[in-house]
Motif scaffolding. Structure first.
Motif, PDB file in Angstrom:
ATOM      1  N   LEU A  57       0.697  -0.961   0.134  1.00  0.00           N
ATOM      2  CA  LEU A  57       0.139  -0.095   0.112  1.00  0.00           C
ATOM      3  C   LEU A  57       0.837   1.744  -0.132  1.00  0.00           C
ATOM      4  N   GLY A  58       0.647   2.063  -1.270  1.00  0.00           N
ATOM      5  CA  GLY A  58       1.341   3.468  -0.718  1.00  0.00           C
ATOM      6  C   GLY A  58       0.880   4.130   0.045  1.00  0.00           C
ATOM      7  N   GLU A  59       0.987   5.572  -0.110  1.00  0.00           N
ATOM      8  CA  GLU A  59       0.676   6.914   1.289  1.00  0.00           C
ATOM      9  C   GLU A  59       0.717   8.157   0.732  1.00  0.00           C
ATOM     10  N   ALA A  99       3.393  -1.374   4.510  1.00  0.00           N
ATOM     11  CA  ALA A  99       2.780  -0.464   4.717  1.00  0.00           C
ATOM     12  C   ALA A  99       4.301   0.663   4.211  1.00  0.00           C
ATOM     13  N   THR A 100       3.827   1.623   2.969  1.00  0.00           N
ATOM     14  CA  THR A 100       4.546   2.743   3.134  1.00  0.00           C
ATOM     15  C   THR A 100       4.012   3.405   3.926  1.00  0.00           C
ATOM     16  N   GLN A 101       5.277   4.024   4.421  1.00  0.00           N
ATOM     17  CA  GLN A 101       4.910   4.787   6.047  1.00  0.00           C
ATOM     18  C   GLN A 101       6.430   6.080   5.959  1.00  0.00           C
ATOM     19  N   ASN A 102       5.882   7.218   6.363  1.00  0.00           N
ATOM     20  CA  ASN A 102       6.690   8.815   6.136  1.00  0.00           C
ATOM     21  C   ASN A 102       7.631   8.714   7.555  1.00  0.00           C
ATOM     22  N   THR A 103       9.198   8.601   6.917  1.00  0.00           N
ATOM     23  CA  THR A 103      10.112   9.011   8.363  1.00  0.00           C
ATOM     24  C   THR A 103       9.473  10.433   8.698  1.00  0.00           C
ATOM     25  N   ASN A 129       7.647  -0.027   3.891  1.00  0.00           N
ATOM     26  CA  ASN A 129       7.923   0.800   2.867  1.00  0.00           C
ATOM     27  C   ASN A 129       8.457   2.052   3.317  1.00  0.00           C
ATOM     28  N   ILE A 130       9.878   3.055   2.922  1.00  0.00           N
ATOM     29  CA  ILE A 130      10.600   4.167   3.865  1.00  0.00           C
ATOM     30  C   ILE A 130      10.632   4.419   2.813  1.00  0.00           C
ATOM     31  N   VAL A 131       9.727   6.250   2.734  1.00  0.00           N
ATOM     32  CA  VAL A 131       9.741   6.990   2.207  1.00  0.00           C
ATOM     33  C   VAL A 131       9.829   7.995   2.863  1.00  0.00           C
ATOM     34  N   THR A 132      10.071   9.420   2.167  1.00  0.00           N
ATOM     35  CA  THR A 132      10.921  10.638   2.720  1.00  0.00           C
ATOM     36  C   THR A 132       9.945  11.558   2.207  1.00  0.00           C
ATOM     37  N   THR A 133       9.169  11.546   1.731  1.00  0.00           N
ATOM     38  CA  THR A 133       9.054  13.200   1.317  1.00  0.00           C
ATOM     39  C   THR A 133       8.421  14.047   2.083  1.00  0.00           C
ATOM     40  N   ASP A 134       8.957  15.058   1.672  1.00  0.00           N
ATOM     41  CA  ASP A 134       9.060  16.405   2.724  1.00  0.00           C
ATOM     42  C   ASP A 134       8.427  17.275   2.263  1.00  0.00           C
ATOM     43  N   GLY A 223      12.646   5.530  -3.113  1.00  0.00           N
ATOM     44  CA  GLY A 223      13.698   6.749  -3.901  1.00  0.00           C
ATOM     45  C   GLY A 223      14.601   7.137  -4.580  1.00  0.00           C
ATOM     46  N   ASP A 224      15.083   7.777  -4.902  1.00  0.00           N
ATOM     47  CA  ASP A 224      15.936   7.255  -5.835  1.00  0.00           C
ATOM     48  C   ASP A 224      17.069   8.101  -6.453  1.00  0.00           C
ATOM     49  N   SER A 225      17.301   9.402  -5.740  1.00  0.00           N
ATOM     50  CA  SER A 225      18.351  10.036  -5.633  1.00  0.00           C
ATOM     51  C   SER A 225      19.965   9.282  -5.030  1.00  0.00           C
ATOM     52  N   ALA A 226      21.161   9.982  -5.545  1.00  0.00           N
ATOM     53  CA  ALA A 226      22.120   8.525  -4.743  1.00  0.00           C
ATOM     54  C   ALA A 226      22.097   8.771  -3.230  1.00  0.00           C
ATOM     55  N   GLU A 227      21.628   9.769  -2.385  1.00  0.00           N
ATOM     56  CA  GLU A 227      21.035   9.566  -1.584  1.00  0.00           C
ATOM     57  C   GLU A 227      19.967   8.326  -0.603  1.00  0.00           C
ATOM     58  N   GLY A 228      19.232   8.345  -1.654  1.00  0.00           N
ATOM     59  CA  GLY A 228      17.925   7.591  -1.466  1.00  0.00           C
ATOM     60  C   GLY A 228      18.439   6.530  -2.268  1.00  0.00           C
ATOM     61  N   ARG A 229      19.789   5.973  -2.557  1.00  0.00           N
ATOM     62  CA  ARG A 229      20.202   4.454  -3.383  1.00  0.00           C
ATOM     63  C   ARG A 229      20.998   4.162  -2.024  1.00  0.00           C
ATOM     64  N   SER A 241      11.702  -0.366  -6.914  1.00  0.00           N
ATOM     65  CA  SER A 241      12.835   0.647  -7.600  1.00  0.00           C
ATOM     66  C   SER A 241      11.559   1.223  -9.173  1.00  0.00           C
ATOM     67  N   ALA A 242      12.008   2.025  -9.521  1.00  0.00           N
ATOM     68  CA  ALA A 242      11.681   3.176 -11.104  1.00  0.00           C
ATOM     69  C   ALA A 242      12.094   2.158 -12.028  1.00  0.00           C
ATOM     70  N   HIS A 243      13.445   1.277 -12.104  1.00  0.00           N
ATOM     71  CA  HIS A 243      13.766   0.756 -13.519  1.00  0.00           C
ATOM     72  C   HIS A 243      13.490  -0.588 -13.911  1.00  0.00           C
ATOM     73  N   GLY A 340       1.844  15.195  -6.046  1.00  0.00           N
ATOM     74  CA  GLY A 340       2.430  13.665  -5.061  1.00  0.00           C
ATOM     75  C   GLY A 340       3.988  13.580  -5.369  1.00  0.00           C
ATOM     76  N   SER A 341       4.748  12.604  -5.067  1.00  0.00           N
ATOM     77  CA  SER A 341       5.664  12.305  -5.208  1.00  0.00           C
ATOM     78  C   SER A 341       6.151  12.513  -6.390  1.00  0.00           C
ATOM     79  N   GLY A 342       5.692  11.914  -7.289  1.00  0.00           N
ATOM     80  CA  GLY A 342       6.116  11.115  -8.821  1.00  0.00           C
ATOM     81  C   GLY A 342       5.556  12.573  -9.550  1.00  0.00           C
TER      82      GLY A 342
HETATM   83  C1  LIG Z   1       8.987   3.518  -6.613  1.00  0.00           C
HETATM   84  C2  LIG Z   1       8.540   5.318  -5.904  1.00  0.00           C
HETATM   85  C3  LIG Z   1       7.286   5.010  -5.724  1.00  0.00           C
HETATM   86  C4  LIG Z   1       7.522   5.738  -4.289  1.00  0.00           C
HETATM   87  N1  LIG Z   1       6.317   5.696  -3.195  1.00  0.00           N
HETATM   88  C5  LIG Z   1       5.735   6.646  -2.807  1.00  0.00           C
HETATM   89  C6  LIG Z   1       4.483   6.916  -1.649  1.00  0.00           C
HETATM   90  O1  LIG Z   1       3.845   6.348  -1.148  1.00  0.00           O
HETATM   91  N2  LIG Z   1       4.261   8.094  -1.068  1.00  0.00           N
HETATM   92  C7  LIG Z   1       5.464   8.991  -0.793  1.00  0.00           C
HETATM   93  O2  LIG Z   1       5.347   9.331   0.169  1.00  0.00           O
HETATM   94  N3  LIG Z   1       6.813   8.578  -1.515  1.00  0.00           N
HETATM   95  C8  LIG Z   1       6.316   8.196  -2.041  1.00  0.00           C
HETATM   96  N4  LIG Z   1       8.074   8.154  -2.887  1.00  0.00           N
HETATM   97  C9  LIG Z   1       8.574   8.785  -2.794  1.00  0.00           C
HETATM   98  C10 LIG Z   1      10.020   8.404  -2.214  1.00  0.00           C
HETATM   99  O3  LIG Z   1      10.065   8.094  -0.724  1.00  0.00           O
HETATM  100  C11 LIG Z   1      11.411   9.993  -1.686  1.00  0.00           C
HETATM  101  O4  LIG Z   1      10.371  10.471  -0.403  1.00  0.00           O
HETATM  102  C12 LIG Z   1      11.323  11.005  -3.041  1.00  0.00           C
HETATM  103  O5  LIG Z   1      11.536   9.807  -4.175  1.00  0.00           O
HETATM  104  C13 LIG Z   1      12.362  11.639  -2.874  1.00  0.00           C
HETATM  105  O6  LIG Z   1      13.494  10.821  -2.161  1.00  0.00           O
HETATM  106  P1  LIG Z   1      14.608  10.495  -3.809  1.00  0.00           P
HETATM  107  O7  LIG Z   1      15.530  12.149  -3.412  1.00  0.00           O
HETATM  108  O8  LIG Z   1      15.441  10.242  -2.579  1.00  0.00           O
HETATM  109  O9  LIG Z   1      13.685   9.909  -4.757  1.00  0.00           O
HETATM  110  C14 LIG Z   1       7.833   6.804  -4.042  1.00  0.00           C
HETATM  111  C15 LIG Z   1       8.989   6.843  -4.649  1.00  0.00           C
HETATM  112  C16 LIG Z   1       9.851   5.576  -5.703  1.00  0.00           C
HETATM  113  C17 LIG Z   1      10.710   6.054  -6.966  1.00  0.00           C
END
Ligand SMILES: Cc1cc2nc3c(=O)[nH]c(=O)nc-3n(C[C@H](O)[C@H](O)[C@H](O)COP(=O)(O)O)c2cc1C
Lengths: 469, 357
Positions: A57-59, A99-103, A129-134, A223-229, A241-243, A340-342
């Motif tokens: 599940l996303g968030e 569960a996608t959950q934000n830090t 699923n650790i996400v960092t959207t801020d 999260g796909d940035s260098a820091e994220g990887r 991943s998005a690849h 949204g983050s995408g």
């Molecule tokens: C495939 C994919 C799915 C993601 N799903 C979510 C999500 O459901 N909720 C969310 O807040 N962020 C989501 N993100 C965002 C990332 O967790 C991250 O916070 C965001 O991409 C910024 O980090 P970055 O600069 O490392 O990419 C997703 C990112 C990717 C690549």
């Protein structure tokens, strides 16, 4: 704990119930509710029948907006992930619950506790699923507001996750009395608090829950940035991943392998599951026909214009969706956070110029162009069951991915053809499990037990994690 | 104002852990870690549902329990696990309102309502202690400030629950609109310690507004008040003296004779392990005497929240001997499969504060 009775290079499948954006078709009578429990139950039970490893599940912590108003064109309304997964644990047995959950907008002790709870309730099937959207826009729903600099999102996340791991590791079932005649419920001393001192807050918390059957929740990262990887290489078990294209996936695997080894972990410690989409039928031509139909359903005239408006930053209501792309530049330099983050942070002028050119070259109108951008870059698989199974077999042989995280374009029946037709084809090719390897998600993903079990609390730990949180 | 002979009372069974007595886990023929076993919890709640309890409550706290089992699963998640397994019983978790994010709490409860087909409730708790605050890096909240803070959290939750009107999802193919944005509102809540912009990320809960239970002095905007007293006579007096306009629920510990063993002996055996300190009135005795006491009590309140000393034994005795007698006496509200908790409680449909009427 892990069983190793299945051959190498098995692909694993997860299913991502997206619940937002235009990818999920809602305009057709077969489309069910995006939010009713029955839709989730149906999808996860189908996935479990297909021996999927994980249900995902996303968030998004703020309702999406478009040009300053509530965004009204896409599906929306997904329920709280962990609460929903706790309910789904009651109607499934083996599938993992992610569960996608934000830090940024949670407290580490609270998050660690709820994830541990889900992990125990499900018998060791939980993942985070650790996400960092801020951003301040999302922060407006929370006590701390938009308190975090974007540059700090991963140092903050890493301290958060390290604290959660220490909470999870603080005690186990062996610390519980074996029977009711012992002197206390804890066999030995009661657990000690986990202390953490950091930039944003200080924590002292005694865990109320022991380790689970899979020791602790599996950690996904997206999260796909260098820091994220790098963060994933140090902390995560699986990357969402998005690849998805084979060549891109190989490059990504090489990159992650290098980062993982550098972080002092074996390359196999981090699994990769790209997001993907499957449009399948008995024959190639039927699949092509379905592909066209899906894109039409996903992107109507309004959705096409709204897609462009995100990057132009203003209403394009006057434009003909069947005409050319706008011949003027966007009035914004970066796309907004509110869809949204995408979609956030794209360089609008460069991007739209290149779009204008490619649409012109290919002779595409707005509707055709946006439909062409729909789906997942490299992660869209369109074709007959047999041919797509052949393609996936090549992925398995390449070792570029460990599986796919599938976003169904139809809810709740969108996995039916995958489970009924694609899964058996993959099993015949020997690249897909024929049974669940075990009871826990860790086992079913082929993950080893975590080795970085945190030591008991020491002052060093406190200083080590002092960077953020 | 009410009498026991109108069918108007509800029975809420508290199902946390092995029971209310801190030594209950020792004598219930389960392994000590069974408090972590969701299947065991489900078994107890399914038994309560088929016995005819109207709801179960699920205790929780941000701190490890000070006595008895040292572990506790999240109450909202336990309730959610029970949602798809049960069909008529209300599911009422205790959840802290002081150190949670109001936005998360409101969507968690909303999701609970969804997975239980509208049977979610919420017992608001508010400790505000320094130890609880330390877990999330926040300060203690003084007793005097707690009611105001709870009122803020409740108001924020209620605004979030109402932020999507019923019927906000229109799926209008002609205009390409999934939502009618005129039916989605910002919560725009500004309180003393926090603010929430909203809208909710989830649609309005099935019940519209989830029934909220609170004890004095946190009850300003609750649907039901929890009334307690240190002993049985005190509870009767408190019940008669309370003028809360909504549903009044009395809090009660109980121990019954079981398998030939008198209740008093059972308490003595349990107390031999660990003393039972409880702020609640306690009934110790036979099913017949308990029935009589409850029939009197239910003349003054709308229901009881029952804390069994030992969950399995005392709930079983209650279900076999007390509950049928109360039903026969006409004291209990009817239960219908498929009812929401609001319907079970007899609450009217919740009006939406944002809807033009
Ligand atoms: C495939 C994919 C799915 C993601 N799903 C979510 C999500 O459901 N909720 C969310 O807040 N962020 C989501 N993100 C965002 C990332 O967790 C991250 O916070 C965001 O991409 C910024 O980090 P970055 O600069 O490392 O990419 C997703 C990112 C990717 C690549």
């Amino acid at each position: 704990m892990s069983t190793r009775n299945q051959p190498k290079n098995l692909l694993r499948l997860g299913v991502f119930f997206q619940g937002v954006n235009s990818g999920t078709v809602w305009k057709t009578p077969e489309a069910g509710s995006q939010t009713d429990f029955e839709s989730f139950r149906r999808l996860i039970q189908t996935a479990e029948r297909g021996i999927f490893s994980a249900f995902f599940l996303g968030e998004g912590l703020r309702l999406r907006e478009h040009l300053g108003q509530i965004h009204d064109l896409d599906v929306a309304g997904r329920p709280d992930a962990q609460t929903l997964l706790a309910a789904l644990a009651a109607v499934t047995n083996r599938i993992g619950l992610v569960a996608t959950q934000n830090t940024t907008y949670n407290d580490p002790a609270d998050m660690a506790h709820r994830l541990a709870s889900l992990d125990l309730i499900s018998g060791g099937r939980a993942a985070w699923n650790i996400v960092t959207t801020d951003n301040a826009w999302t922060g407006a729903n929370f006590r701390r507001g938009g308190y975090l600099d974007h540059a700090d999102r991963y140092t903050h996340a890493e301290a958060f996750v390290a604290t959660a791991k220490r909470i999870w590791d603080s005690w186990g079932r062996e610390d519980i009395a074996a029977n009711g005649s012992q002197s206390a419920w804890f066999a030995g001393n009661a657990p000690k608090p986990v202390e953490h001192t950091g930039k944003h807050y200080n924590i002292s918390y005694t865990s109320r829950l022991p380790r689970s059957a899979q020791i602790r929740p599996v950690l996904f990262q997206a999260g796909d940035s260098a820091e994220g990887r790098d963060f994933a290489a140090r902390q995560a078990d699986v990357i969402f991943s998005a690849h998805g294209g084979l060549e891109a996936a190989k490059v990504f695997r090489a990159d992650i392998t290098a980062r993982t080894l550098k972080a002092g972990r074996p390359a196999s410690a981090v699994k990769i599951m790209p997001g993907s989409e499957f449009i399948l039928a008995a024959t190639e031509s039927e699949a092509e026909e379905k592909h066209r139909w899906v894109r039409e359903q996903q992107i109507g005239p309004q959705q096409a214009l709204a897609y462009l408006e995100q990057f132009w930053g203003e209403s394009l209501a006057g434009l003909d969706p069947e005409g050319p792309l706008p011949d003027f530049d966007p009035k914004i330099s970066e796309s907004d956070v509110t869809r949204g983050s995408g979609f956030q942070g794209a360089k609008a002028v460069e991007l739209t110029r290149s779009w204008r050119e490619s649409a012109k070259d290919q002779g595409l109108n707005i509707l055709e162009f946006v439909r062409g951008k729909s789906g997942r870059v490299g992660g869209s698989f369109v074709g007959s069951y047999a041919r797509v199974a052949d393609t996936l077999e090549r992925y398995a042989e390449s070792g570029a991915v460990d599986g796919f995280n599938i976003t169904p374009w139809l809810i709740p029946s969108g996995l039916d053809d995958i489970v009924n037709h694609l899964v058996p084809e993959l099993q015949e090719r020997g690249v897909y499990p024929t049974h669940y390897a075990g009871d826990t998600l860790r086992e079913n993903l082929g993950l080893e037990d975590p080795t970085d079990v945190a030591p008991a609390v020491t002052d060093e730990d406190n200083t080590r994690y002092e960077v953020a949180v | 104002m009410t009498t026991a002979h109108q069918p108007n009372a509800i029975l809420v069974l508290e199902v946390d852990g092995a029971g209310a007595h801190p030594a209950a886990w020792r004598l219930d023929n389960q392994t000590p870690d069974s408090v972590l076993d969701a299947q065991q919890i489900a078994k107890a709640v399914l038994a309560a549902e088929s016995a005819g309890f109207h709801a179960v409550s699920i205790e929780d706290s941000r701190l490890a329990p000070g006595s008895g089992p040292g572990a506790r699963l999240d109450a909202i998640q336990r309730a959610a696990f029970l949602g798809p397994l049960t069909h008529s019983i209300g599911l009422i978790p205790v959840a802290d309102s002081i150190y949670t994010e109001p936005f998360h709490l409101s969507t968690q409860l909303s999701a609970l309502d969804g997975v239980s087909a509208g049977r979610a409730g919420w017992i608001v708790s508010a400790g505000g202690t320094a130890a609880e605050g330390a877990a999330v890096g926040r300060e203690a909240v003084t007793a005097g400030e707690l009611p105001g803070e709870v009122a803020d959290v409740l108001e924020a939750s209620r605004r979030l629950w109402d932020s999507w009107e019923d019927g906000a999802v229109i799926k209008d193919v002609a205009t390409g609109r999934y939502l009618d944005r005129s039916k989605v509102h910002y919560a725009d809540f500004v309180g003393k310690r926090f603010s929430v912009k909203g809208s909710s990320i989830s649609p309005r809960p099935i019940q519209g507004q989830i029934p909220v239970f609170a004890a004095e002095p946190l009850d300003a905007d609750s649907d039901a008040i929890l009334i307690g007293a240190p002993d049985l006579d005190g509870l009767l007096a408190a019940a008669q003296g309370n003028s809360f306009p909504g549903i009044r629920i009395a809090e009660l510990d109980f121990v019954l004779d079981h398998a030939g063993e008198p209740a008093a002996d059972r308490v003595e055996a349990l107390d031999g392990w660990e003393p039972w300190h409880s702020p609640r009135a306690r009934f110790t005795g036979t099913a017949t005497d308990f029935t009589d006491y409850l029939l009197e009590l239910l003349g003054h309140v709308g229901g009881v929240r029952l804390h069994p000393a030992e969950l399995r034994k005392d709930a079983q005795e209650f279900a076999a001997l007390v509950l049928p007698a109360l039903r026969l006496a006409g004291a209990l509200k009817p239960i219908r499969t498929g009812n929401t908790l609001r319907e079970t409680l007899g609450l009217p449909a919740a009006r939406n504060r944002f809807a033009a009427s």
